[in-house]
Design a protein around this motif. Structure first.
Motif, PDB file in Angstrom:
ATOM      1  N   LEU A  57      -3.806  14.801 -22.805  1.00  0.00           N
ATOM      2  CA  LEU A  57      -4.955  13.993 -23.216  1.00  0.00           C
ATOM      3  C   LEU A  57      -5.384  14.260 -24.650  1.00  0.00           C
ATOM      4  CD1 LEU A  57      -6.983  14.311 -19.921  1.00  0.00           C
ATOM      5  CD2 LEU A  57      -5.689  12.347 -20.718  1.00  0.00           C
ATOM      6  N   ARG A  58      -5.143  15.458 -25.133  1.00  0.00           N
ATOM      7  CA  ARG A  58      -5.547  15.766 -26.502  1.00  0.00           C
ATOM      8  C   ARG A  58      -4.826  14.880 -27.515  1.00  0.00           C
ATOM      9  NH1 ARG A  58      -4.927  21.198 -24.378  1.00  0.00           N
ATOM     10  NH2 ARG A  58      -7.009  22.010 -23.892  1.00  0.00           N
ATOM     11  N   HIS A  59      -3.703  14.298 -27.120  1.00  0.00           N
ATOM     12  CA  HIS A  59      -2.931  13.478 -28.041  1.00  0.00           C
ATOM     13  C   HIS A  59      -3.081  11.987 -27.757  1.00  0.00           C
ATOM     14  CE1 HIS A  59      -0.897  17.459 -27.743  1.00  0.00           C
ATOM     15  NE2 HIS A  59      -0.874  17.334 -29.046  1.00  0.00           N
ATOM     16  N   ALA A  60      -3.979  11.626 -26.840  1.00  0.00           N
ATOM     17  CA  ALA A  60      -4.150  10.224 -26.470  1.00  0.00           C
ATOM     18  C   ALA A  60      -5.061   9.511 -27.457  1.00  0.00           C
ATOM     19  CB  ALA A  60      -4.728  10.131 -25.062  1.00  0.00           C
ATOM     20  N   PRO A  61      -4.628   8.397 -28.057  1.00  0.00           N
ATOM     21  CA  PRO A  61      -5.483   7.657 -28.995  1.00  0.00           C
ATOM     22  C   PRO A  61      -6.794   7.217 -28.366  1.00  0.00           C
ATOM     23  CG  PRO A  61      -3.213   6.914 -29.174  1.00  0.00           C
ATOM     24  CD  PRO A  61      -3.270   7.816 -27.978  1.00  0.00           C
ATOM     25  N   PHE A  62      -6.757   6.743 -27.113  1.00  0.00           N
ATOM     26  CA  PHE A  62      -7.990   6.259 -26.502  1.00  0.00           C
ATOM     27  C   PHE A  62      -8.971   7.389 -26.256  1.00  0.00           C
ATOM     28  CE2 PHE A  62     -10.839   4.823 -23.187  1.00  0.00           C
ATOM     29  CZ  PHE A  62     -11.129   3.526 -23.593  1.00  0.00           C
ATOM     30  N   PRO A 242      -4.876   5.547 -20.413  1.00  0.00           N
ATOM     31  CA  PRO A 242      -5.057   4.947 -21.728  1.00  0.00           C
ATOM     32  C   PRO A 242      -3.721   4.557 -22.343  1.00  0.00           C
ATOM     33  CG  PRO A 242      -6.349   6.936 -21.526  1.00  0.00           C
ATOM     34  CD  PRO A 242      -5.411   6.909 -20.364  1.00  0.00           C
ATOM     35  N   GLU A 243      -3.685   3.392 -22.902  1.00  0.00           N
ATOM     36  CA  GLU A 243      -2.494   2.901 -23.604  1.00  0.00           C
ATOM     37  C   GLU A 243      -2.948   2.367 -24.957  1.00  0.00           C
ATOM     38  OE1 GLU A 243      -1.033   0.051 -20.842  1.00  0.00           O
ATOM     39  OE2 GLU A 243      -0.083   1.546 -19.542  1.00  0.00           O
ATOM     40  N   ASN A 244      -2.662   3.130 -26.002  1.00  0.00           N
ATOM     41  CA  ASN A 244      -3.119   2.794 -27.352  1.00  0.00           C
ATOM     42  C   ASN A 244      -4.638   2.709 -27.376  1.00  0.00           C
ATOM     43  OD1 ASN A 244      -0.460   2.710 -28.344  1.00  0.00           O
ATOM     44  ND2 ASN A 244      -0.204   0.641 -27.539  1.00  0.00           N
ATOM     45  N   ASP A 245      -5.203   1.497 -27.584  1.00  0.00           N
ATOM     46  CA  ASP A 245      -6.649   1.383 -27.773  1.00  0.00           C
ATOM     47  C   ASP A 245      -7.374   0.879 -26.531  1.00  0.00           C
ATOM     48  OD1 ASP A 245      -5.660  -1.163 -27.788  1.00  0.00           O
ATOM     49  OD2 ASP A 245      -6.844  -1.862 -29.494  1.00  0.00           O
ATOM     50  N   HIS A 246      -6.755   0.921 -25.359  1.00  0.00           N
ATOM     51  CA  HIS A 246      -7.457   0.514 -24.152  1.00  0.00           C
ATOM     52  C   HIS A 246      -7.107   1.439 -22.992  1.00  0.00           C
ATOM     53  CE1 HIS A 246      -3.583  -1.594 -23.597  1.00  0.00           C
ATOM     54  NE2 HIS A 246      -3.821  -1.468 -22.302  1.00  0.00           N
ATOM     55  N   LEU A 247      -7.944   1.391 -21.974  1.00  0.00           N
ATOM     56  CA  LEU A 247      -7.804   2.245 -20.801  1.00  0.00           C
ATOM     57  C   LEU A 247      -7.614   1.381 -19.567  1.00  0.00           C
ATOM     58  CD1 LEU A 247      -8.147   5.041 -19.291  1.00  0.00           C
ATOM     59  CD2 LEU A 247     -10.554   4.441 -19.130  1.00  0.00           C
ATOM     60  N   ARG A 248      -6.545   1.613 -18.833  1.00  0.00           N
ATOM     61  CA  ARG A 248      -6.303   0.911 -17.574  1.00  0.00           C
ATOM     62  C   ARG A 248      -6.791   1.798 -16.438  1.00  0.00           C
ATOM     63  NH1 ARG A 248      -1.944  -0.005 -13.767  1.00  0.00           N
ATOM     64  NH2 ARG A 248      -1.900  -2.201 -13.118  1.00  0.00           N
ATOM     65  N   VAL A 249      -7.751   1.314 -15.680  1.00  0.00           N
ATOM     66  CA  VAL A 249      -8.348   2.070 -14.593  1.00  0.00           C
ATOM     67  C   VAL A 249      -7.955   1.425 -13.271  1.00  0.00           C
ATOM     68  CG1 VAL A 249     -10.501   2.887 -13.565  1.00  0.00           C
ATOM     69  CG2 VAL A 249     -10.297   2.725 -16.047  1.00  0.00           C
ATOM     70  N   VAL A 250      -7.521   2.247 -12.331  1.00  0.00           N
ATOM     71  CA  VAL A 250      -7.131   1.762 -11.003  1.00  0.00           C
ATOM     72  C   VAL A 250      -7.928   2.531  -9.956  1.00  0.00           C
ATOM     73  CG1 VAL A 250      -5.258   1.440  -9.350  1.00  0.00           C
ATOM     74  CG2 VAL A 250      -4.807   1.218 -11.803  1.00  0.00           C
ATOM     75  N   ALA A 251      -8.706   1.798  -9.161  1.00  0.00           N
ATOM     76  CA  ALA A 251      -9.431   2.384  -8.033  1.00  0.00           C
ATOM     77  C   ALA A 251      -8.856   1.793  -6.755  1.00  0.00           C
ATOM     78  CB  ALA A 251     -10.921   2.076  -8.136  1.00  0.00           C
ATOM     79  N   GLU A 252      -8.679   2.630  -5.738  1.00  0.00           N
ATOM     80  CA  GLU A 252      -8.061   2.154  -4.506  1.00  0.00           C
ATOM     81  C   GLU A 252      -8.739   2.785  -3.296  1.00  0.00           C
ATOM     82  OE1 GLU A 252      -3.609   2.410  -2.604  1.00  0.00           O
ATOM     83  OE2 GLU A 252      -3.775   1.749  -4.696  1.00  0.00           O
TER      84      GLU A 252
END
Length: 358
Positions: A57-62, A242-252
């Motif tokens: 996570l320390r290297h994640a742009p988002f 997170p993928e580049n400048d957005h975060l994909r969240v999945v709740a199930e």
């Protein structure tokens, strides 16, 4: 729908995404072994397990975007002294963390395994000075007091780069965590399902999600029917990536009833449509900042609700994306205006007018 209801929905979604922002990872075989190492030790009697790969996570742009958006914590003198004495700073040195929450009646116990860069000599010396140490045939078990609490934290080094700790009276929970049984396999199957996310939460339901929602949701979002359906879920998972400048969240949410899953899908789709209608209301357009409104609409537009048949169980999946624009808009969003107190009339309305429905 009352104006504060859809704003409350947006706030609820924001809280969910904040919990899930840790979910960034470029999954590879290189980090699979340390991840499985930690998760394999989680006790089967846990009510919930949380996992975070902080090194990734320390290297994640988002993550950098979110950290700039989130309030910055004030420096804590006690923590600064702890870093000085032990040489350990979690922001820099903690690599991976798995935490199990175990409910015992009205109380909860935490059990965690942490991987990181530890100065074992300094940490052992610090713990010995501030607490006690007991030696067994395999480990040194340290017990240190928790500031402002009668509880103590017990911990031991499993390796130079791995620590087990708990707020239980001792670490006997550690030995039971290694036992293999049907419950353990149930947890592992869900961990494997979330293999693409380095940070996630897996919750084994005890019919309390609905009650928790009812207690926390704004008045306009409280639904006895939704509460009842959520209470029928056996498992709940939350993960983000997170993928580049957005975060994909999945709740199930997972249950055994196909009917319950179908009803939940219909109801959640209805909530999304209802929230979109509220944002498109002419009064809302006048009161809400245009950029904020566009960001909320974009989030709802990208929200997908679906049902998944897993054979023995059915799952309701909600997928949405948090963008940098949404974070920026949310940071400038004005809170919903409070409803007038009973007996008082809002400015510009007559005492006989109906209460603000759209």
């Amino acid at each position: 729908m009352k104006k504060h209801a859809w704003i409350g929905l947006a706030v609820a979604v924001l809280v969910l995404s904040a919990a899930g922002f840790w979910g960034y990872q470029r999954w590879s075989g290189q980090n699979r072994a340390p991840r499985n190492d930690l998760l394999a030790i989680m006790p089967a009697e846990a009510s919930a397990v949380l996992f975070a790969d902080l090194d990734e996570l320390r290297h994640a742009p988002f993550t950098a975007l979110l950290c700039r958006w989130a309030p910055q914590p004030q420096a804590d003198p006690d923590y600064s002294q702890f870093v000085k004495d032990t040489g350990f700073d979690y922001e820099r040195d903690l690599d991976r963390l798995a935490v199990a929450i175990i409910k015992r009646g009205q109380n909860s116990t935490l059990f965690a395994i942490a991987n990181g860069k530890f100065d074992r000599q300094k940490i052992s010396s610090y713990a010995t000075k501030s607490g006690t140490v007991a030696r067994t045939s395999e480990h040194e078990i340290f017990s240190v007091p928790v500031t402002g609490s009668p509880k103590k934290i017990a911990f031991t080094f499993l390796r130079n780069d791995q620590v087990a700790l708990t707020d239980d009276v001792d670490l006997t929970i550690f030995s039971s965590a290694r036992k293999e049984d049907e419950d353990k396999r149930a947890w592992r199957s869900r961990f494997e399902r979330l293999a693409g996310s380095p940070v996630f939460a897996v919750i084994r339901q005890d019919a309390s999600a609905g009650a928790a929602l009812t207690a926390q949701a704004p008045g306009g979002l409280r639904s006895p029917q939704l509460s009842s359906l959520l209470d029928q879920l056996q498992w709940i998972t939350l993960a983000g990536k997170p993928e580049n400048d957005h975060l994909r969240v999945v709740a199930e949410g997972e249950c055994t009833s196909e009917s319950t899953a179908r009803q939940l899908v219909d109801m959640m789709n209805g909530v999304v449509i209802f929230a979109q209608a509220g944002l498109n209301d002419p009064k809302t357009r006048q009161q809400l900042d245009p950029a904020t409104r566009r960001a909320y609409l974009e989030l709802l537009k990208n929200t997908e609700v679906s049902k998944i048949d897993r054979g023995d169980t059915n799952s309701v999946r909600i997928v949405f994306e948090i963008t940098a624009e949404f974070l920026e808009a949310a940071s400038h969003a004005s809170p919903a205006a409070p409803e007038p107190a009973p007996g008082k009339t809002p400015p510009g309305k007559s005492a006989t007018s109906k209460k603000g429905h759209i």
